[in-house]
Design a protein around this motif. Structure first.
Motif, PDB file in Angstrom:
ATOM      1  N   VAL A  85       0.874  -1.171   0.000  1.00  0.00           N
ATOM      2  CA  VAL A  85       0.000   0.000   0.000  1.00  0.00           C
ATOM      3  C   VAL A  85       0.910   1.218   0.000  1.00  0.00           C
ATOM      4  CG1 VAL A  85      -1.661   1.311   1.401  1.00  0.00           C
ATOM      5  CG2 VAL A  85      -1.923  -1.158   1.122  1.00  0.00           C
ATOM      6  N   VAL A  86       0.567   2.204  -0.833  1.00  0.00           N
ATOM      7  CA  VAL A  86       1.380   3.410  -0.952  1.00  0.00           C
ATOM      8  C   VAL A  86       0.507   4.629  -0.674  1.00  0.00           C
ATOM      9  CG1 VAL A  86       2.836   4.793  -2.482  1.00  0.00           C
ATOM     10  CG2 VAL A  86       2.860   2.294  -2.672  1.00  0.00           C
ATOM     11  N   LEU A  87       0.925   5.427   0.292  1.00  0.00           N
ATOM     12  CA  LEU A  87       0.246   6.681   0.626  1.00  0.00           C
ATOM     13  C   LEU A  87       1.280   7.792   0.595  1.00  0.00           C
ATOM     14  CD1 LEU A  87      -2.301   8.219   1.651  1.00  0.00           C
ATOM     15  CD2 LEU A  87      -1.480   7.725   3.978  1.00  0.00           C
ATOM     16  N   ASP A  88       1.008   8.815  -0.204  1.00  0.00           N
ATOM     17  CA  ASP A  88       1.937   9.954  -0.318  1.00  0.00           C
ATOM     18  C   ASP A  88       3.364   9.499  -0.629  1.00  0.00           C
ATOM     19  OD1 ASP A  88      -0.213  11.667   0.292  1.00  0.00           O
ATOM     20  OD2 ASP A  88       0.184  11.491   2.450  1.00  0.00           O
ATOM     21  N   ASN A  89       3.491   8.582  -1.582  1.00  0.00           N
ATOM     22  CA  ASN A  89       4.781   8.055  -2.040  1.00  0.00           C
ATOM     23  C   ASN A  89       5.572   7.316  -0.964  1.00  0.00           C
ATOM     24  OD1 ASN A  89       4.624   8.815  -4.783  1.00  0.00           O
ATOM     25  ND2 ASN A  89       5.055  10.932  -4.188  1.00  0.00           N
ATOM     26  N   LYS A  90       4.887   6.823   0.065  1.00  0.00           N
ATOM     27  CA  LYS A  90       5.544   6.033   1.099  1.00  0.00           C
ATOM     28  C   LYS A  90       4.888   4.659   1.159  1.00  0.00           C
ATOM     29  CE  LYS A  90       6.801   9.922   4.010  1.00  0.00           C
ATOM     30  NZ  LYS A  90       6.326  10.775   5.070  1.00  0.00           N
ATOM     31  N   VAL A  91       5.725   3.620   1.237  1.00  0.00           N
ATOM     32  CA  VAL A  91       5.223   2.261   1.349  1.00  0.00           C
ATOM     33  C   VAL A  91       4.730   2.023   2.776  1.00  0.00           C
ATOM     34  CG1 VAL A  91       5.825  -0.186   1.224  1.00  0.00           C
ATOM     35  CG2 VAL A  91       6.778   1.408  -0.442  1.00  0.00           C
ATOM     36  N   ILE A  92       3.493   1.550   2.877  1.00  0.00           N
ATOM     37  CA  ILE A  92       2.916   1.203   4.175  1.00  0.00           C
ATOM     38  C   ILE A  92       2.839  -0.316   4.228  1.00  0.00           C
ATOM     39  CG2 ILE A  92       0.872   1.352   5.641  1.00  0.00           C
ATOM     40  CD1 ILE A  92       0.268   4.024   4.330  1.00  0.00           C
ATOM     41  N   GLY A  93       3.518  -0.870   5.176  1.00  0.00           N
ATOM     42  CA  GLY A  93       3.537  -2.332   5.287  1.00  0.00           C
ATOM     43  C   GLY A  93       2.437  -2.850   6.189  1.00  0.00           C
ATOM     44  N   LYS A  94       2.682  -4.027   6.741  1.00  0.00           N
ATOM     45  CA  LYS A  94       1.745  -4.633   7.682  1.00  0.00           C
ATOM     46  C   LYS A  94       1.932  -3.968   9.048  1.00  0.00           C
ATOM     47  CE  LYS A  94       2.093  -8.970   5.190  1.00  0.00           C
ATOM     48  NZ  LYS A  94       2.674 -10.311   5.161  1.00  0.00           N
ATOM     49  N   PRO A  95       0.856  -3.766   9.774  1.00  0.00           N
ATOM     50  CA  PRO A  95       0.995  -3.115  11.088  1.00  0.00           C
ATOM     51  C   PRO A  95       1.726  -4.006  12.086  1.00  0.00           C
ATOM     52  CG  PRO A  95      -1.264  -3.863  10.749  1.00  0.00           C
ATOM     53  CD  PRO A  95      -0.540  -4.101   9.455  1.00  0.00           C
ATOM     54  N   LYS A  96       2.483  -3.351  12.958  1.00  0.00           N
ATOM     55  CA  LYS A  96       3.251  -4.086  13.967  1.00  0.00           C
ATOM     56  C   LYS A  96       2.362  -4.537  15.122  1.00  0.00           C
ATOM     57  CE  LYS A  96       7.072  -0.930  13.145  1.00  0.00           C
ATOM     58  NZ  LYS A  96       6.209   0.066  12.573  1.00  0.00           N
ATOM     59  N   ASP A  97       1.350  -3.708  15.430  1.00  0.00           N
ATOM     60  CA  ASP A  97       0.483  -3.989  16.570  1.00  0.00           C
ATOM     61  C   ASP A  97      -0.800  -3.168  16.434  1.00  0.00           C
ATOM     62  OD1 ASP A  97       1.226  -1.326  17.243  1.00  0.00           O
ATOM     63  OD2 ASP A  97       2.795  -2.034  18.601  1.00  0.00           O
ATOM     64  N   ARG A  98      -1.639  -3.198  17.473  1.00  0.00           N
ATOM     65  CA  ARG A  98      -2.927  -2.500  17.447  1.00  0.00           C
ATOM     66  C   ARG A  98      -2.760  -1.000  17.200  1.00  0.00           C
ATOM     67  NH1 ARG A  98      -6.465   0.307  20.910  1.00  0.00           N
ATOM     68  NH2 ARG A  98      -8.673  -0.178  20.500  1.00  0.00           N
ATOM     69  N   GLU A  99      -1.835  -0.389  17.923  1.00  0.00           N
ATOM     70  CA  GLU A  99      -1.630   1.060  17.789  1.00  0.00           C
ATOM     71  C   GLU A  99      -1.183   1.427  16.377  1.00  0.00           C
ATOM     72  OE1 GLU A  99      -0.488  -0.778  20.466  1.00  0.00           O
ATOM     73  OE2 GLU A  99      -2.165  -0.045  21.694  1.00  0.00           O
ATOM     74  N   ASP A 100      -0.317   0.609  15.810  1.00  0.00           N
ATOM     75  CA  ASP A 100       0.164   0.861  14.452  1.00  0.00           C
ATOM     76  C   ASP A 100      -0.967   0.705  13.444  1.00  0.00           C
ATOM     77  OD1 ASP A 100       2.151   1.518  12.560  1.00  0.00           O
ATOM     78  OD2 ASP A 100       2.617  -0.598  12.196  1.00  0.00           O
ATOM     79  N   ALA A 101      -1.816  -0.317  13.615  1.00  0.00           N
ATOM     80  CA  ALA A 101      -2.959  -0.513  12.717  1.00  0.00           C
ATOM     81  C   ALA A 101      -3.904   0.688  12.773  1.00  0.00           C
ATOM     82  CB  ALA A 101      -3.704  -1.799  13.074  1.00  0.00           C
ATOM     83  N   ILE A 102      -4.165   1.176  13.974  1.00  0.00           N
ATOM     84  CA  ILE A 102      -5.031   2.350  14.134  1.00  0.00           C
ATOM     85  C   ILE A 102      -4.404   3.564  13.474  1.00  0.00           C
ATOM     86  CG2 ILE A 102      -5.952   3.975  15.854  1.00  0.00           C
ATOM     87  CD1 ILE A 102      -6.416   1.458  17.675  1.00  0.00           C
ATOM     88  N   ALA A 103      -3.103   3.752  13.650  1.00  0.00           N
ATOM     89  CA  ALA A 103      -2.407   4.891  13.037  1.00  0.00           C
ATOM     90  C   ALA A 103      -2.451   4.819  11.510  1.00  0.00           C
ATOM     91  CB  ALA A 103      -0.964   4.954  13.533  1.00  0.00           C
ATOM     92  N   ILE A 104      -2.255   3.628  10.954  1.00  0.00           N
ATOM     93  CA  ILE A 104      -2.284   3.458   9.494  1.00  0.00           C
ATOM     94  C   ILE A 104      -3.670   3.797   8.952  1.00  0.00           C
ATOM     95  CG2 ILE A 104      -2.222   1.735   7.630  1.00  0.00           C
ATOM     96  CD1 ILE A 104       0.062   0.347   9.240  1.00  0.00           C
TER      97      ILE A 104
END
Length: 192
Positions: free
Chosen positions: A79-98
């Motif tokens: 997944v790419v947002l604003d020319n940055k690759v977004i990978g799999k979330p590390k944890d709950r907080e990361d998933a919410i942030a993504i």
């Protein structure tokens, strides 16, 4: 037209389902491969690079173990947002942030595909634009807590609740967002 029997180098239940829907005969063989990529690699080449490494690992395993060589299909989705690759979330907080970052915005889903056979080395990427409605924090937390999207690039699956209620529109191959541009894959397999 009958399609060739292939080896799917993926444990993804979504890729398995898509190939079954397309009536592609396959078996699953997965080997560990490095998912690192050169930092200077153009973004659209990243998932192709990773997919090719997955396919090579399985093809090498088949050769080493005298398994008959079949075309090996591997894929990787980013997944790419604003020319940055977004990978799999590390944890709950990361998933919410993504998901908070994706809310109300357009992003791209790029799936790289590699098909290796004895004589062919096919590689391509498919790009789909996905537009999210603004999503509330309560909706995001509900999705993360109930669907636990920790194994998904971008922290979501389009075919799950968040896709049904949160996606405004999709420009491109819907199945690419699920993890495999299956119609293009079938076209390439028909050429083998």
């Amino acid at each position: 037209m009958p399609l060739p029997f292939i080896i799917l180098a993926s444990q993804s239940p979504r890729r398995k389902q898509l190939l079954e829907w397309a009536e592609v005969p396959f078996e699953i063989v997965v080997r560990h491969s490095n998912e690192d990529f050169p930092e200077d690699l153009p973004i659209e080449q990243v998932p192709i690079f990773i997919a090719r490494n997955k396919a090579i690992a399985v093809k090498d395993y088949c050769i080493e173990n005298d398994i008959p060589i079949q075309p090996v299909l591997a894929a990787d989705t980013i997944v790419v947002l604003d020319n940055k690759v977004i990978g799999k979330p590390k944890d709950r907080e990361d998933a919410i942030a993504i998901l908070t970052a994706l809310s109300g915005k357009k992003h791209q889903v790029i799936t790289g595909v590699s098909i290796l056979s004895e004589n062919d080395d096919i590689a391509f990427a498919d790009i789909t634009d996905v537009y999210f409605h603004p999503i509330t924090q309560e909706q995001i937390e509900f999705y993360v807590d109930n669907y636990k999207p920790y194994d998904k690039a971008g922290a979501y699956a389009i075919q799950e609740w968040i896709g049904v209620v949160g996606i405004k529109s999709v420009n491109g191959d819907f199945y690419n967002v699920m993890g495999l541009p299956v119609s293009r894959v079938v076209q390439e397999l028909e050429k083998l």
